[in-house]
Design a protein around this motif. Structure first.
Motif, PDB file in Angstrom:
ATOM      1  N   ASN A 169       2.535  -6.656   4.977  1.00 26.10           N
ATOM      2  CA  ASN A 169       2.812  -7.248   3.946  1.00 26.10           C
ATOM      3  C   ASN A 169       4.505  -6.405   3.427  1.00 26.10           C
ATOM      4  O   ASN A 169       4.909  -6.801   2.396  1.00 26.10           O
ATOM      5  CB  ASN A 169       2.602  -7.479   2.984  1.00 26.10           C
ATOM      6  CG  ASN A 169       1.599  -6.636   1.966  1.00 26.10           C
ATOM      7  OD1 ASN A 169       1.618  -5.435   2.730  1.00 26.10           O
ATOM      8  ND2 ASN A 169       0.576  -6.565   1.619  1.00 26.10           N
ATOM      9  N   ASP A 205       4.472  -3.948   0.689  1.00 26.28           N
ATOM     10  CA  ASP A 205       4.115  -3.484  -0.065  1.00 26.28           C
ATOM     11  C   ASP A 205       4.473  -2.061  -0.125  1.00 26.28           C
ATOM     12  O   ASP A 205       3.669  -1.729   0.585  1.00 26.28           O
ATOM     13  CB  ASP A 205       2.879  -4.057  -0.665  1.00 26.28           C
ATOM     14  CG  ASP A 205       2.826  -5.294  -0.913  1.00 26.28           C
ATOM     15  OD1 ASP A 205       4.023  -6.070  -1.567  1.00 26.28           O
ATOM     16  OD2 ASP A 205       2.015  -6.109  -1.600  1.00 26.28           O
ATOM     17  N   TYR A 206       4.820  -1.070  -1.141  1.00 27.12           N
ATOM     18  CA  TYR A 206       5.025  -0.022  -1.696  1.00 27.12           C
ATOM     19  C   TYR A 206       3.512   0.781  -1.789  1.00 27.12           C
ATOM     20  O   TYR A 206       2.835   0.042  -2.868  1.00 27.12           O
ATOM     21  CB  TYR A 206       5.927   0.646  -2.247  1.00 27.12           C
ATOM     22  CG  TYR A 206       6.707   1.961  -1.812  1.00 27.12           C
ATOM     23  CD1 TYR A 206       7.610   1.930  -1.446  1.00 27.12           C
ATOM     24  CD2 TYR A 206       5.502   1.994  -2.825  1.00 27.12           C
ATOM     25  CE1 TYR A 206       7.409   3.653  -1.115  1.00 27.12           C
ATOM     26  CE2 TYR A 206       5.889   4.632  -2.826  1.00 27.12           C
ATOM     27  CZ  TYR A 206       6.991   5.236  -2.460  1.00 27.12           C
ATOM     28  OH  TYR A 206       7.382   5.851  -1.469  1.00 27.12           O
ATOM     29  N   LYS A 246       8.544  -1.375  -5.386  1.00 29.32           N
ATOM     30  CA  LYS A 246       7.962  -3.032  -4.020  1.00 29.32           C
ATOM     31  C   LYS A 246       7.468  -2.976  -3.924  1.00 29.32           C
ATOM     32  O   LYS A 246       6.367  -3.070  -3.101  1.00 29.32           O
ATOM     33  CB  LYS A 246       8.692  -3.867  -5.091  1.00 29.32           C
ATOM     34  CG  LYS A 246       8.972  -4.220  -7.019  1.00 29.32           C
ATOM     35  CD  LYS A 246       9.972  -5.611  -6.869  1.00 29.32           C
ATOM     36  CE  LYS A 246      10.199  -5.504  -8.599  1.00 29.32           C
ATOM     37  NZ  LYS A 246      11.283  -6.732  -8.726  1.00 29.32           N
ATOM     38  N   ARG A 247       9.014  -2.527  -2.522  1.00 30.81           N
ATOM     39  CA  ARG A 247       8.697  -3.327  -0.769  1.00 30.81           C
ATOM     40  C   ARG A 247       9.261  -2.365   0.074  1.00 30.81           C
ATOM     41  O   ARG A 247      10.478  -2.144  -1.298  1.00 30.81           O
ATOM     42  CB  ARG A 247       8.829  -4.445  -0.763  1.00 30.81           C
ATOM     43  CG  ARG A 247       7.298  -5.251  -1.892  1.00 30.81           C
ATOM     44  CD  ARG A 247       8.652  -7.078  -1.011  1.00 30.81           C
ATOM     45  NE  ARG A 247       7.253  -7.448   0.378  1.00 30.81           N
ATOM     46  CZ  ARG A 247       8.075  -8.447   1.356  1.00 30.81           C
ATOM     47  NH1 ARG A 247       8.633  -9.268   0.877  1.00 30.81           N
ATOM     48  NH2 ARG A 247       7.094  -8.553   3.040  1.00 30.81           N
ATOM     49  N   ALA A 256       1.720   1.854  -5.486  1.00 35.61           N
ATOM     50  CA  ALA A 256       2.608   1.513  -6.456  1.00 35.61           C
ATOM     51  C   ALA A 256       2.408   1.667  -7.917  1.00 35.61           C
ATOM     52  O   ALA A 256       3.490   2.310  -9.342  1.00 35.61           O
ATOM     53  CB  ALA A 256       3.501   0.111  -5.680  1.00 35.61           C
ATOM     54  N   ASP A 257       0.919   0.986  -7.955  1.00 38.18           N
ATOM     55  CA  ASP A 257       0.704   0.751  -9.337  1.00 38.18           C
ATOM     56  C   ASP A 257       0.682   2.433  -9.646  1.00 38.18           C
ATOM     57  O   ASP A 257       0.557   2.699 -11.106  1.00 38.18           O
ATOM     58  CB  ASP A 257      -0.922   0.347  -9.644  1.00 38.18           C
ATOM     59  CG  ASP A 257      -0.630  -1.472  -9.064  1.00 38.18           C
ATOM     60  OD1 ASP A 257       0.032  -1.731  -9.321  1.00 38.18           O
ATOM     61  OD2 ASP A 257      -1.791  -1.745  -8.403  1.00 38.18           O
TER      62      ASP A 257
END
Length: 180
Positions: free
Chosen positions: A63, A65-66, A81-82, A69-70
């Protein structure tokens, strides 16, 4: 004499094969007789037995997604984000050919670029300067509803955002694209 030993050996082989077969059948019947999710030791689980996979292997879906990231947002207040994995947040180290992003109210933010090309979507507010590396890099920035793109010079400082805007408006860095 030879005939006798061969004849005598057959019943022993038959008995051995019969014993192994009987044990296997008994084990299979015991397993089938247990209620779903109960083991022979008496532990009961909440899951019934099910096949692990169908006829074909499962598919992994990327997907982009990084990762983590959180955690990065909580610790460094940077929204990642990505991306394709070729532009990654890095600890700043001089002389390593990193992409350096300068923003108001933040220390220098560095990115390591690898491979032939890469992209990363992110949010860093109030970016005013970027130091390029050996890659041809373009950045997209927004202010309000307006979007601007800037070409970052190779191994040079480039004024972007408010330092390149005739009105001095604050811009948010939203995407980095690099290629060799």
């Amino acid at each position: 004499m030879k005939a006798r030993s061969a004849i005598a050996a057959r019943p022993k082989n038959k008995r051995f094969v019969g014993t192994v077969l009987a044990a296997a059948v008994a084990g299979a019947l015991t397993w089938l007789a247990l209620p779903g999710g109960t083991s022979a030791s008496g532990n009961s689980g909440t899951h019934a037995a099910a096949p692990v996979a169908g006829e074909a292997p499962g598919y992994a879906v990327e997907n982009f997604d990084y990762p983590q990231a959180d955690k990065i947002l909580a610790e460094k207040h940077i929204v990642l984000k990505r991306g394709d994995g070729h532009i990654t947040l890095a600890d700043c180290v001089s002389g390593t050919g990193q992409l350096e992003v300068w923003a108001r109210n933040k220390d220098k933010i560095c990115f390591q670029v690898t491979g032939n090309s890469g992209w990363l979507t992110l949010e860093i507010p109030s970016v005013y300067g970027i130091k390029g590396n050996d890659y041809a890099t373009q950045v997209d920035m927004t202010t309000g509803t307006e979007q601007k793109s800037f070409d970052v010079g190779k191994n040079a400082w480039t004024a972007v955002g408010e330092s390149a805007d005739d009105q001095g408006r604050a811009f948010m860095l939203v995407e980095i694209r690099s290629s060799k």
